[in-house]
Design a protein around this motif. Structure first.
Motif: not given
Length: 281
Positions: A155-165, A22-26, A149-150, A190-193
């Motif tokens: 921007k911080k190159e944090i990998a996000v995964s989801v596991d849901c039935p 996505r584009k920037g949140s602003d 949040i995405v 915010k608190y994940t490097p």
């Protein structure tokens, strides 16, 4: 990433696009309204413009297709029964060319088979008429809040995964449960490097459904784990981060008032696990 949308459906049909670039949140969000009921079209346009969005509104499929050739939309609100076509076909045209554009159907067709057809076409939500304009506004606001949040995670190159039935349904207050989940995810990012990981999982137990947010962040000492849920509480070492220390307090209040609870498992420098426990009713 189908399970991402399933998770969102469980938590209030909010289209959280964790995989989208996505584009920037602003940036001002651009919404396309495709609705042949002129009064409803104008009502949606008026209310969503008051919310600060850029709106393009059309009455038929042909004009919508032309608009999609020259614009990039963050969201399309799409009727199914249009005078010159149907919304299913238009949705199938949108997704290959604009995979990051979210599509929500607004329709009087309330049969389950039509809803399944809508999701198969690529929509992330299916809202039947008549519906509350204010409830739709809240859904859209929540969706774009989640997109911020995405963006922060990317921007911080944090990998996000989801596991849901995929077949899990729970009874809850969708608006407020989504707010609680937003607060947990916001803190996790915010608190994940940079280069860290965040995972979201959903598990059904006998009496509760557990929505767990796990991160590889700084962690919380055992002595502070009770204090973090106090209103306006902030640890000394995180005062360089934006916030007023109310997010976890609100999350716990929201879940507690629904008969559930929040638990945390964490160690310093080992990350944290926050679980929203919602009762099975």
């Amino acid at each position: 990433m189908k399970n991402i949308f399933v998770l969102v459906t469980i938590l209030g049909h909010l289209p959280v696009i964790l995989s989208a670039k996505r584009k920037g949140s602003d940036n001002m969000k651009h919404i396309l309204i495709v609705e042949d009921d002129n009064l409803l079209n104008k009502t949606l346009t008026y209310n969503l413009e008051l919310d600060g969005y850029t709106i393009t509104s059309v009455l038929n499929a042909r004009t919508a297709a032309e608009s999609l050739k020259t614009n990039i939309f963050d969201l399309v609100l799409l009727d199914i029964n249009l005078p010159d076509g149907n919304g299913y076909d238009l949705c199938r045209l949108i997704k290959p060319e604009h995979p990051d554009t979210v599509v929500i159907f607004l329709t009087a067709n309330d049969q389950e088979s039509n809803q399944i057809r809508g999701y198969e076409a690529g929509a992330v939500d299916y809202i039947t008429k008549p519906f509350s304009i204010s409830a739709l506004q809240r859904k859209i606001k929540a969706m774009f809040a989640m997109s911020s949040i995405v963006y922060a995670a990317e921007k911080k190159e944090i990998a996000v995964s989801v596991d849901c039935p995929e077949n899990l349904i729970i009874s809850h207050d969708s608006k407020w449960t989504s707010e609680a989940l937003f607060n947990l995810l916001d803190n996790a990012v915010k608190y994940t490097p940079s280069g860290g990981k965040i995972s979201v999982s959903v598990v059904q137990w006998e009496m509760y459904v557990e929505v767990k947010v796990t991160d590889t962040g700084k962690g919380i000492s055992e002595s502070n784990q009770a204090a973090i849920f106090r209103r306006f509480y902030r640890e000394e070492e995180v005062h360089d981060q934006q916030g007023v220390g109310i997010g976890l307090y609100l999350a716990r209040e929201i879940v507690t008032r629904q008969g559930g609870y929040i638990k945390v498992v964490s160690e310093l420098r080992q990350g944290s696990e926050f679980s929203i426990m919602l009762p099975v009713r």
